[in-house]
Enzyme design. Structure first.
Site, PDB file in Angstrom:
ATOM      1  N   ASP A 167     -70.572 -70.126  21.912  1.00 18.61           N
ATOM      2  CA  ASP A 167     -71.181 -71.249  21.080  1.00 18.61           C
ATOM      3  C   ASP A 167     -72.915 -70.800  21.646  1.00 18.61           C
ATOM      4  O   ASP A 167     -73.036 -70.064  22.610  1.00 18.61           O
ATOM      5  CB  ASP A 167     -70.848 -72.568  21.524  1.00 18.61           C
ATOM      6  CG  ASP A 167     -71.501 -73.590  20.457  1.00 18.61           C
ATOM      7  OD1 ASP A 167     -72.350 -73.379  19.807  1.00 18.61           O
ATOM      8  OD2 ASP A 167     -70.947 -74.622  20.749  1.00 18.61           O
TER       9      ASP A 167
HETATM   10  C1  BGC Z   1     -72.848 -75.980  18.090  1.00 15.97           C
HETATM   11  C2  BGC Z   1     -72.093 -75.179  17.251  1.00 15.97           C
HETATM   12  C3  BGC Z   1     -73.026 -74.552  16.085  1.00 15.97           C
HETATM   13  C4  BGC Z   1     -74.076 -73.634  16.724  1.00 15.97           C
HETATM   14  C5  BGC Z   1     -74.906 -72.806  15.903  1.00 15.97           C
HETATM   15  C6  BGC Z   1     -73.896 -75.099  18.478  1.00 15.97           C
HETATM   16  O1  BGC Z   1     -75.128 -76.288  19.230  1.00 15.97           O
HETATM   17  O2  BGC Z   1     -72.382 -76.371  19.147  1.00 15.97           O
HETATM   18  O3  BGC Z   1     -71.018 -76.118  16.763  1.00 15.97           O
HETATM   19  O4  BGC Z   1     -72.290 -73.499  15.200  1.00 15.97           O
HETATM   20  O5  BGC Z   1     -74.785 -74.573  17.621  1.00 15.97           O
HETATM   21  O6  BGC Z   1     -75.719 -73.933  15.258  1.00 15.97           O
END
Ligand code: BGC
Length: 768
Positions: A278
């Protein structure tokens, strides 16, 4: 002979050197030369490939060297880096679970939008795998046509607590429903030749301190509740990627946990794609690569430098790096960017909007409908529409899953489109109020956090006047939540004092005038209903239904579509009734004192184990407001005597569902199994399969078929690290909800089922 061999070797070495010097025969990546490309890569290049290309201005990607001149003219969440000399293109990764999230450059000649589909929760409440697949197909097509290689979806964490801030993106408190819905979405998206990313793996159960919290979970609860959905989706749909979560799990960060990413995900389940992090700053790069986390997103130069330094110091082996590099290349050769797909930057906006509307109607749940209050008949024309969200409808939640949509149809518009007449006067007053408080919900950008938007006070006299002038009252209660914060009981789960007062006044005045009141819940997650559900005549759980929300609610209220959604979670009497509430952050994190870790902030003990949602309520006989699986229809269904036949490694069951009412409708049937007594404590009933009929006309029947394997009946026995189903008689119940079993059959398992797996992911703290 020996001499000849020596000469040949020397010649080959010299030739190799010359090749390297002039760079004449650099391989260009293709699906059959991945090993050769890995061999040709420098350590720097390998490190670059394992680290995303984070653009400080959140910008699109352009490469100057042919054939990499194609520009992705939109901003997406992340990219993988191009290495033009080896024919490796950049690829683009975009959120998110409820539609494609792309943000156009301010200066780009055209501003791109994508379809805002209903929330994951609503999609699960449809209990319709085909519908989830169709929505996936549409999302995947938008990804393909807007230059995106992977959609960062589905979001499939378990609704461990009704207060989870991101629950709208996730499906359910039940892992089987979660896994099946996710698998369907993946199949749909990937049918376009673009990828998906199951997220967030795993046990990302809270938003409070999500990047620091250590989720301490028993092996049994992990296997049965938190990993099960991922297991189903991996095995059934072969996702291209999986996203490791922000949190720690029983000690290490998930992205640094080899037991999770390799032993379980790859060795046990057979996952053959890439794992990406993530979106996070630098963590231990060596540990990630050794764990099997192939890609670090969004990617920083320090990570590249760190990988190189650790290889040079001997802390990380090139062989381990190569394993991840090879997997990233295997991913890249599947992508549209590699295939040279030329993006049209268009999609079928109207067709996808129609699908979003249809999907929304299928997952809305009619909770209550006293005296046939709904559907609104032809005699109903004038509507007194209360509640600020009626005019500022919540299509979805906040954060990375917030799709940049072309529009949102609010409820006032939806009702007008359906030929009803919402009170002009009320609309004007509410519009002024929304402008005045300055808190209009944003649907055009990614915004983090949550907001409790205060409800407008409406004078008693004004409500009475509305009751005199209109045929019906509709009151919308809205709740916003999303990434980065959990909800509170006071303002998120329960009604606020203002909302309660408005509901009481509206019900009093309209009932006194002999008129109905319908409450529409425009919420991302479960809310309290028990204390007020006696007041209105009908309650529709509309969720956050996407850009066509208002039209879809109108479809249900007018009966153009007969509701068939059923709850994918329990609506408890009180938030504190969930056993997890004792182990969940119930408010903002308190500041840290010295080195003392804060419970439910720095670490969270899943003391409730497997007793999540209906598994607890149904087994404990604890009263709920509406049970898991509940949902009303405008018609009635009868279930025949079922059949249950052994297949050798499980059973196949059938039941015939007949529409015994007066209008066409669909029914989803839930198959619950009660196990015979064994060594382990088991829930009274567990969902083991489900199926939904097509649209049945009055009097029409359909045979539904369910397949259940012995493995699906098993529980996880930590003492022997095995899935175990005891021999004996299993009761098979066919229910309209977990508390409403219409027909039962039985299956006898002749001998104990047992499947040994690895003894991994042990909790690091006592869970009692
Ligand atoms: C989120 C993810 C997301 C990623 C990219 C993160 O902060 O937890 O779910 O895919 O950002 O935007």
């Amino acid at each position: 002979m020996k001499a000849l061999f020596l000469v040949a070797t020397i010649l080959a070495a010299v030739a190799g050197q010359v090749r390297a010097q002039v760079g004449a025969q650099e391989p260009k990546l293709n699906p059959n030369n991945i090993d050769q490309v890995v061999e040709a890569m420098t350590l720097q290049e390998k490190a670059r490939l394992l680290v995303g290309r984070n653009d400080p201005v959140f910008g699109g990607y352009a490469e100057t060297e042919e054939p990499f001149t194609r520009i992705i003219p939109t901003n997406v969440a992340g990219y993988t880096q191009a290495i033009p000399r080896l024919g490796i293109p950049a690829t683009a990764l975009a959120d998110g679970p409820v539609g494609l999230v792309i943000v156009s450059y301010p200066e780009s000649p055209r501003q791109y939008t994508a379809t805002g589909f209903p929330s994951g929760t609503l999609m699960a409440c449809s209990w319709d795998v085909t519908l989830n697949r169709r929505v996936g197909e549409a999302m995947g097509n938008e990804a393909l046509e807007h230059g995106v290689d992977v959609i960062l979806a589905p979001g499939m964490n378990i609704h461990r607590s009704p207060l989870g801030g991101r629950n709208y993106e996730y499906y359910s408190e039940d892992p089987l429903l979660t896994g099946k819905m996710a698998a369907a979405l993946v199949r749909g998206v990937q049918s376009n030749g673009v990828g998906t990313s199951l997220k967030h793996f795993a046990a990302n159960s809270q938003e409070t301190n999500r990047t620091g919290v250590d989720e301490i979970v028993s092996q049994r609860a992990l296997r049965e509740i938190y990993l099960k959905g991922f297991e189903i989706a991996v095995k059934e749909s072969h996702p291209w990627t999986v996203m490791s979560s922000y949190n720690r799990l029983n000690g290490p960060y998930t992205q640094e946990n080899r037991e999770l990413l390799t032993t379980v995900l790859r060795d046990e389940w057979g996952f053959d794609g890439i794992v990406m992090t993530d979106w996070i700053q630098i963590r231990n790069t060596a540990a990630q690569i050794q764990a099997g986390n192939d890609l670090m997103e969004p990617g920083y130069q320090v990570q590249i430098d760190d990988i190189v330094a650790r290889v040079r110091s001997g802390e990380l082996s090139v062989e381990d790096v190569d394993v991840c590099v090879r997997r990233v290349l295997e991913y890249i050769v599947k992508t549209p960017h590699f295939r040279g797909h030329s993006f049209s930057h268009t999609h079928d906006q109207e067709g996808h909007a129609r699908l979003a509307r249809e999907a929304a109607t299928q997952g809305m749940v009619l909770l209550k409908n006293d005296g046939g209050a709904l559907p609104l008949g032809g005699e109903v024309k004038r509507v007194a529409l209360f509640g600020r969200s009626s005019y500022d409808f919540l299509a979805g939640g906040t954060g990375s899953g917030n799709v940049v949509k072309p529009y949102v149809v609010n409820l006032a518009q939806g009702l007008s489109n359906a030929g009803l007449e919402p009170s002009q006067e009320m609309e004007e007053v509410y519009e002024k109020y929304i402008e005045y408080v300055g808190l209009r919900n944003r649907f055009e950008g990614v915004s983090l956090g949550r907001s409790t938007i205060p409800e407008m006070t409406v004078a008693r006299g004004a409500i009475e006047r509305q009751a005199a002038e209109n045929d019906v009252a509709i009151l919308t209660i809205g709740r916003q939540a999303g990434e980065g914060g959990d909800r509170t009981i006071k303002e998120g789960y329960n009604l606020t004092a203002g909302e309660r007062e408005l509901m009481e006044d509206v019900c009093d005045a309209f009932h006194a005038a002999g008129k109905r009141v319908v409450v529409v819940l425009n919420v991302g997650g479960a809310v309290e209903t028990s204390s007020w559900k006696g007041l209105p005549d009908a309650i529709l759980m509309a969720w956050q239904p996407g850009q066509q929300g208002g039209n879809a609610v109108a479809d249900i209220l007018t009966g153009a579509v007969n509701p068939s959604g059923k709850l994918s979670m329990t609506l408890s009497v009180s938030a504190m009734d969930h056993p997890s509430s004792a182990n969940f952050p119930l408010g903002p994190a308190a500041p840290r004192r010295g080195n003392q870790p804060r419970e439910n902030v720095d670490y969270t003990l899943h003391r409730e184990g497997i007793w999540v949602g209906y598994r607890y309520f149904n087994t404990a006989g604890k009263e709920v407001s509406y049970p898991f699986g509940h949902g009303l229809s405008y018609t009635d269904f009868s279930y025949s005597r079922p059949t249950v036949r052994a297949t050798g490694d499980g059973f196949r069951a059938t039941v015939t569902v007949t529409n015994t009412g007066k209008v066409a409708g669909r029914e989803s049937v839930q198959l619950y199994v009660s196990a015979p007594a064994g060594e382990l404590d088991k829930p009274l009933r567990e969902l083991r399969a489900f199926a939904k009929t097509g649209l049945l006309q009055p009097g029409q029947s359909e045979v539904l078929t369910f397949e259940v394997a012995d493995y699906d009946l098993a529980s996880f026995d930590e003492r022997i690290s095995a899935w175990v189903a005891p021999r004996g008689r299993y009761t098979v119940g066919f229910g309209a909800s977990v508390e409403d079993i219409h027909a039962t059959g039985a299956y006898t398992l002749g001998r104990e089922f047992i499947l040994k797996v690895n003894d991994v992911l042990r909790p690091t703290m006592e869970l009692k």
